[in-house]
Write an enzyme that holds these catalytic residues in place. Structure first.
Site, mmCIF file in Angstrom:
data_model
loop_
_atom_site.group_PDB
_atom_site.id
_atom_site.type_symbol
_atom_site.label_atom_id
_atom_site.label_comp_id
_atom_site.label_asym_id
_atom_site.label_seq_id
_atom_site.Cartn_x
_atom_site.Cartn_y
_atom_site.Cartn_z
ATOM 1 N N TRP A 187 30.219 -38.726 -48.358
ATOM 2 C CA TRP A 187 30.502 -39.289 -47.037
ATOM 3 C C TRP A 187 30.049 -40.748 -47.131
ATOM 4 O O TRP A 187 28.852 -41.027 -47.204
ATOM 5 C CB TRP A 187 29.735 -38.546 -45.958
ATOM 6 C CG TRP A 187 30.063 -38.972 -44.567
ATOM 7 C CD1 TRP A 187 31.102 -38.522 -43.796
ATOM 8 C CD2 TRP A 187 29.343 -39.902 -43.747
ATOM 9 N NE1 TRP A 187 31.076 -39.122 -42.562
ATOM 10 C CE2 TRP A 187 30.008 -39.987 -42.511
ATOM 11 C CE3 TRP A 187 28.215 -40.701 -43.951
ATOM 12 C CZ2 TRP A 187 29.583 -40.805 -41.475
ATOM 13 C CZ3 TRP A 187 27.790 -41.529 -42.919
ATOM 14 C CH2 TRP A 187 28.473 -41.562 -41.698
ATOM 15 N N ARG A 216 29.472 -31.336 -45.788
ATOM 16 C CA ARG A 216 28.500 -32.438 -45.727
ATOM 17 C C ARG A 216 29.148 -33.801 -45.933
ATOM 18 O O ARG A 216 28.503 -34.835 -45.738
ATOM 19 C CB ARG A 216 27.425 -32.246 -46.812
ATOM 20 C CG ARG A 216 26.665 -30.965 -46.691
ATOM 21 C CD ARG A 216 25.659 -30.859 -47.806
ATOM 22 N NE ARG A 216 24.658 -31.886 -47.704
ATOM 23 C CZ ARG A 216 23.563 -31.803 -46.973
ATOM 24 N NH1 ARG A 216 23.327 -30.709 -46.275
ATOM 25 N NH2 ARG A 216 22.698 -32.783 -46.932
ATOM 26 N N CYS A 219 25.846 -36.416 -47.932
ATOM 27 C CA CYS A 219 26.699 -36.040 -49.051
ATOM 28 C C CYS A 219 26.194 -34.703 -49.569
ATOM 29 O O CYS A 219 25.125 -34.249 -49.187
ATOM 30 C CB CYS A 219 26.601 -37.075 -50.169
ATOM 31 S SG CYS A 219 26.959 -38.737 -49.605
ATOM 32 N N HIS A 248 31.381 -42.369 -8.243
ATOM 33 C CA HIS A 248 30.689 -43.637 -8.493
ATOM 34 C C HIS A 248 31.378 -44.476 -9.569
ATOM 35 O O HIS A 248 30.754 -45.362 -10.148
ATOM 36 C CB HIS A 248 29.225 -43.367 -8.861
ATOM 37 C CG HIS A 248 28.474 -42.679 -7.758
ATOM 38 N ND1 HIS A 248 28.160 -43.315 -6.579
ATOM 39 C CD2 HIS A 248 28.044 -41.401 -7.639
ATOM 40 C CE1 HIS A 248 27.532 -42.450 -5.782
ATOM 41 N NE2 HIS A 248 27.453 -41.290 -6.404
ATOM 42 N N ASN A 262 22.396 -38.577 -52.648
ATOM 43 C CA ASN A 262 22.656 -38.414 -51.219
ATOM 44 C C ASN A 262 21.620 -39.248 -50.483
ATOM 45 O O ASN A 262 20.434 -39.133 -50.775
ATOM 46 C CB ASN A 262 22.512 -36.922 -50.859
ATOM 47 C CG ASN A 262 22.465 -36.680 -49.377
ATOM 48 O OD1 ASN A 262 23.008 -37.452 -48.594
ATOM 49 N ND2 ASN A 262 21.814 -35.606 -48.964
ATOM 50 N N GLY A 263 22.051 -40.105 -49.547
ATOM 51 C CA GLY A 263 21.087 -40.911 -48.793
ATOM 52 C C GLY A 263 21.458 -42.389 -48.866
ATOM 53 O O GLY A 263 22.599 -42.740 -49.203
ATOM 54 N N GLU A 293 28.921 -30.988 -23.613
ATOM 55 C CA GLU A 293 29.238 -30.347 -24.894
ATOM 56 C C GLU A 293 30.741 -30.066 -25.011
ATOM 57 O O GLU A 293 31.333 -30.239 -26.085
ATOM 58 C CB GLU A 293 28.417 -29.057 -25.033
ATOM 59 C CG GLU A 293 28.738 -28.218 -26.256
ATOM 60 C CD GLU A 293 28.521 -28.926 -27.596
ATOM 61 O OE1 GLU A 293 27.946 -30.032 -27.620
ATOM 62 O OE2 GLU A 293 28.974 -28.387 -28.616
ATOM 63 N N LYS A 309 32.999 -31.448 -28.066
ATOM 64 C CA LYS A 309 33.775 -30.565 -28.940
ATOM 65 C C LYS A 309 35.226 -31.008 -28.986
ATOM 66 O O LYS A 309 35.818 -31.105 -30.043
ATOM 67 C CB LYS A 309 33.672 -29.142 -28.390
ATOM 68 C CG LYS A 309 33.310 -27.992 -29.172
ATOM 69 C CD LYS A 309 32.252 -27.881 -30.188
ATOM 70 C CE LYS A 309 31.572 -29.063 -30.739
ATOM 71 N NZ LYS A 309 30.171 -28.895 -31.035
ATOM 72 N N GLU A 337 35.653 -34.376 -30.925
ATOM 73 C CA GLU A 337 35.351 -34.443 -32.359
ATOM 74 C C GLU A 337 36.372 -33.711 -33.223
ATOM 75 O O GLU A 337 36.572 -34.091 -34.374
ATOM 76 C CB GLU A 337 33.917 -34.014 -32.675
ATOM 77 C CG GLU A 337 33.610 -32.542 -32.660
ATOM 78 C CD GLU A 337 32.172 -32.238 -33.116
ATOM 79 O OE1 GLU A 337 31.579 -31.326 -32.549
ATOM 80 O OE2 GLU A 337 31.657 -32.899 -34.032
ATOM 81 N N LYS A 387 28.625 -32.834 -41.605
ATOM 82 C CA LYS A 387 27.845 -31.814 -40.914
ATOM 83 C C LYS A 387 26.410 -32.252 -40.698
ATOM 84 O O LYS A 387 25.841 -32.062 -39.636
ATOM 85 C CB LYS A 387 27.887 -30.533 -41.748
ATOM 86 C CG LYS A 387 27.116 -29.376 -41.171
ATOM 87 C CD LYS A 387 27.886 -28.755 -40.056
ATOM 88 C CE LYS A 387 27.171 -27.600 -39.399
ATOM 89 N NZ LYS A 387 27.647 -27.414 -38.005
HETATM 90 O O1 M6R Z 1 21.832 -30.391 -37.551
HETATM 91 P P1 M6R Z 1 21.579 -30.976 -36.175
HETATM 92 O O2 M6R Z 1 21.610 -29.953 -35.105
HETATM 93 O O3 M6R Z 1 20.342 -31.805 -36.134
HETATM 94 O O4 M6R Z 1 22.810 -31.952 -35.955
HETATM 95 C C1 M6R Z 1 22.900 -32.742 -34.805
HETATM 96 C C2 M6R Z 1 24.275 -33.327 -34.647
HETATM 97 O O5 M6R Z 1 24.598 -34.140 -35.740
HETATM 98 C C3 M6R Z 1 25.357 -32.240 -34.515
HETATM 99 O O6 M6R Z 1 25.076 -31.364 -33.468
HETATM 100 C C4 M6R Z 1 26.733 -32.897 -34.256
HETATM 101 O O7 M6R Z 1 26.754 -33.498 -33.004
HETATM 102 C C5 M6R Z 1 27.856 -31.874 -34.391
HETATM 103 N N1 M6R Z 1 28.930 -32.398 -35.191
HETATM 104 C C6 M6R Z 1 28.460 -31.477 -33.104
HETATM 105 O O8 M6R Z 1 29.462 -30.535 -33.250
#
Ligand code: M6R
Length: 606
Positions: free
Chosen positions: A75, A27, A2, A505, A101-102, A482, A486, A489, A601
Site C-alpha cells: 500500500w 493490508r 503492507c 443548521h 512495512n511502515g 457508520e 460504509k 468506502e 485494512k
Molecule cells: O483496526 P482498527 O479498528 O483500529 O481500524 C480502524 C479503522 O482504520 C477502520 O475501522 C476503518 O475505518 C475501516 N476501513 C472501516 O470499515
C-alpha cells in the site's frame, strides 16, 4: 499498511508465499513481489497491481525448487504503485533482498548519505535505504544480526522488515518497531508474516515479536535477539482461530460472509461474560480498578463509531461521563487525563498507528488503559493495562463489519457492568437487557436474509444517487455515521452522517429530488423528533428511505422494517441493515467490495 510473508522449510516456498500474500492482500494491494533463493541465485519477481497479476508472472517461470523466500503486498506511501517501487528491494550486488512495512521517517537524510557514498537508487521508496544500509554493514562484518542492528540504529520511523541473504540460504531475518510481525512455528518449516492468517493453514503456534527484537528464522530453529544481541526467551502462543474463519465459505465476498457471521459474533462476544444465575455481567479484568470518575474512548474509523455508540450507552446506563476522541486528534490535543480515569482503546486490528499512539500517551499519563481488541497478541492487546478481546475471529474485508458488531457487544457489557457495580437497584431493567441480548443472535440469524433482500431492492432503486445523508438521533446517530462510512468506502458514493436535528443548521440546503436520505427511525423516545426531521426533508422533495419497525407511523418514500426488541438491541439490526445496503450497492455497481480503492485494512502508518 503492507503485508509481509516469509517461508523457510521443506516445501516449495513460492506457492506458500503467494498463498500467504493472498491472505494478506487486505493490508494493501497496489503492487506485490517475492524474492527467493533457487539454484544458488537470488531471484526477485514483482509487479504493479494485485497478487493475481504477480501469480501470472511467477508461474510462467521455473520457481518450484526454492525452499526459502520472502513476499510483500504493498500500500504505497513513498513512491507511486508501480513495479520499480514494489518490494522486495535488493542491494547493489543483488545478494540481499528486503521487504518492509511502515515508514522510514529520516529516509531522505539517509538516502543523501548513501548517494554521496556512491550508492544508486532504482526506486522512489523509503525502503531502499534499508537494504543498502544492511548491505554496507554486512560487507564489513558478515554478521546479519550486527548489520541489521546497525541499520536500525540509524533509522527513525515504523517498520517491520524481512531480509534474506544469498550466502545464508537457510535463514530469514526479521525485525519490527511499531509495525506488526509474527513468527509461525511449524515442523521442519517456519514462517514470518504481518498477520497470522498468512500461515494459518500450516500452524497455529506463534511468537509475537516485540519492538526492537530481531529474529533469525531457520527451518528447524527460531532465535530471537534483543538490541544488545542477547538471546530472548519467547512464549509460544496458540491461536484459537480455525482456517475456515479466514476463508470465504461459499460467499461471493468476505464482507458479506462477515456480515452474515454477526449472530455468531454477538454470541461469542458475550461468552463467559454473563452469569445468568446472578444476572450479572462478569468482567474480572476490571474488578480490581476503582470505578472511574471519567471514561475516555480512543479509536479510529469504524471502531470510533462503535466507541461513540458506547458513549451514549455507558452514560445512559452508568451515569459515568464519557469522552470519545478520534485517535489522530487525541494524540495531539494534550488530553486531560487523571490517574483514576479509565481509557478504552478500541481497535479491530490492534495495530492502528494513531490508536497505538493514543494508548501510549494515556498510559504515560497514568490512566488505566483497557484495550478492546480483536486480534490476539496485537500491539493494543499487549500494551494495554488489560484487554477485553472481542472474539470476532479474523476480519478480512477492508470494510469493517463484524468487528464493530463485536465491539458494540463488549461496550454494552461494559456499560451494564459499570451500572451494576455502581448501583444494583434497577435490577429488573438489567435482567431484561441481558435476556434480550441472549435472544439477539437467534433473531438476527433468522432475519438477516430478509434484511439482505430489502437492502438489495433499495440499493438497486437508489443506485442513481451521487450523494446520501444518513440520519439518526441518540444511539442511532453513531450508527448513521457508520452507515455513511460504509457506503462511501465501498461504493464510492458520497455519504455524510448527521444527527438528524442538525439538518436544519445547514445540510438541508443540499436536499432536492436527487439527494436521498437514509433515516434511522426505529421505535424509541426520540421517534417524534425524527418524524419532524423527515417531514422537513420531504417538504423539500428529498426522497427518504426510513429504517423503522412494524406499526410505527413514520413518513417515507421507502419504508424498511426491521425487528424491534428494545432500542438498545435494535442497534444490531440497524447496523446489519446499513452494512447490507452498502454491500448490495457496491456489488450492484460492480465495485471491488473487499478491497476498495485507496484503502488498506490495517493503517499502521500515521
Ligand atoms: O483496526 P482498527 O479498528 O483500529 O481500524 C480502524 C479503522 O482504520 C477502520 O475501522 C476503518 O475505518 C475501516 N476501513 C472501516 O470499515
Amino acid at each position: 499498511m503492507c503485508g509481509i510473508i516469509g517461508y523457510v522449510g521443506h516445501r516449495p516456498a513460492v506457492p506458500i508465499l503467494l498463498e500467504g500474500l493472498k491472505r494478506l492482500e487486505y493490508r494493501g494491494y497496489d503492487s506485490a513481489g517475492i524474492a527467493f533463493i533457487q539454484n544458488k541465485e537470488l531471484h526477485i519477481i514483482k509487479t504493479e497491481g494485485k497478487i493475481s497479476k504477480l501469480e501470472e508472472k511467477v508461474f510462467s517461470q521455473d520457481v518450484l525448487h526454492a525452499e526459502i523466500g520472502i513476499g510483500h503486498t504493498r500500500w504505497a506511501t513513498h513512491g507511486e504503485p508501480i513495479t520499480k517501487n514494489a518490494h522486495p528491494h535488493k542491494d547493489r550486488d543483488g545478494k540481499i533482498a528486503l521487504v518492509h512495512n511502515g515508514i522510514i521517517e529520516n529516509y531522505k537524510k539517509l538516502k543523501d548519505e548513501l548517494l554521496s557514498d556512491g550508492y544508486e537508487f532504482v526506486s522512489d521508496t523509503d525502503t531502499e535505504v534499508l537494504v543498502h544500509l544492511i548491505s554496507r554493514e554486512y560487507k564489513k562484518t558478515k554478521d546479519p544480526l550486527a548489520a541489521i542492528l546497525r541499520c536500525l540504529e540509524a533509522v527513525e520511523g515504523a517498520y517491520a522488515i524481512g531480509v534474506i541473504f544469498l550466502d545464508r540460504p537457510n535463514e530469514i531475518w526479521a525485525c519490527r518497531h511499531s509495525s506488526p510481525l509474527v513468527v509461525g512455528l511449524g515442523v521442519g518449516e517456519n514462517f514470518v508474516a504481518s498477520d497470522v492468517p498468512a500461515f494459518l493453514p500450516y500452524t497455529k503456534d506463534v511468537i509475537f515479536l516485540e519492538d526492537g527484537e530481531v529474529a533469525k528464522i531457520g527451518k528447524d530453529v527460531v532465535e530471537v535477539y534483543n538490541s544488545n544481541k542477547e538471546k530472548v526467551d519467547k512464549d509460544v502462543v496458540s491461536i484459537p482461530w480455525d482456517i475456515t474463519l479466514a476463508q470465504k465459505g461459499g460467499y461471493k465476498h468476505f464482507m458479506i460472509k462477515e456480515i452474515m457471521e454477526q449472530p455468531r459474533v454477538i454470541h461469542d462476544a458475550t461468552a463467559g461474560r454473563i452469569d445468568f444465575n446472578k444476572m450479572k455481567v462478569v468482567l474480572p479484568q476490571l474488578d480490581e480498578y476503582p470505578l472511574p470518575d471519567k471514561i475516555q474512548i480512543v479509536a479510529c474509523g469504524t471502531s470510533y463509531h462503535a466507541g461513540f455508540w458506547g458513549k451514549y450507552l455507558i452514560e445512559r446506563l452508568s451515569r459515568i461521563p464519557v469522552e470519545v476522541d478520534i485517535a489522530s486528534e487525541f494524540r495531539y490535543k494534550d488530553p486531560i487525563i487523571h490517574k483514576n480515569d479509565w481509557v478504552f482503546v478500541i481497535s479491530q486490528s490492534g495495530e492502528t498507528a494513531d490508536t497505538l499512539a493514543g494508548l501510549r500517551l494515556a498510559k504515560k499519563r497514568g490512566a488505566k488503559v483497557i484495550g478492546v481488541c480483536n486480534v490476539v497478541g496485537s500491539s493494543v492487546a499487549r500494551e494495554s493495562t488489560t484487554v477485553l478481546y472481542t472474539q470476532a475471529g479474523p476480519e478480512i474485508s477492508v470494510a469493517s463489519t463484524k468487528a464493530m458488531c463485536s465491539q458494540m457487544v463488549v461496550l454494552l457489557l461494559i456499560a451494564i457492568y459499570l451500572a451494576q457495580r455502581k448501583d444494583f437497584s434497577q435490577r429488573e431493567f438489567f435482567d431484561q437487557l441481558l435476556f434480550s441480548l441472549k435472544e439477539v443472535p437467534q433473531i438476527l440469524r433468522k432475519e438477516l436474509p430478509n434484511i439482505r433482500d430489502r437492502a438489495k431492492e433499495l440499493a438497486i432503486k437508489y443506485s442513481f444517487a451521487r450523494s446520501f445523508f444518513f440520519l439518526g438521533r441518540g444511539l442511532f446517530y453513531p450508527l448513521a455515521l457508520e452507515g455513511a462510512l460504509k457506503l462511501k468506502e465501498i461504493s464510492y458514493i458520497h455519504a455524510e452522517g448527521y444527527a438528524a436535528g442538525e439538518m436544519k443548521h445547514g445540510p438541508i440546503a443540499l436536499i432536492d429530488q436527487n439527494f436521498p436520505s437514509f433515516v434511522i427511525a426505529p421505535k424509541d423516545d426520540l421517534l417524534q423528533k425524527i418524524v419532524a426531521n423527515i417531514k422537513e426533508i420531504q417538504a423539500r422533495q428529498g426522497p427518504v428511505i426510513c429504517l423503522t419497525n412494524k406499526d410505527i407511523p413514520v413518513p417515507s418514500t421507502d419504508r424498511w422494517e426491521i425487528p424491534y426488541l428494545n432500542s438498545i438491541m435494535t442497534s444490531f439490526f440497524v447496523l446489519s441493515a446499513t452494512q447490507l445496503f452498502a454491500y448490495e450497492m457496491a456489488d450492484y455497481l460492480g465495485k471491488d467490495v473487499d478491497q476498495p480503492r485507496n484503502l488498506a485494512k490495517s493503517v499502521t502508518v500515521e
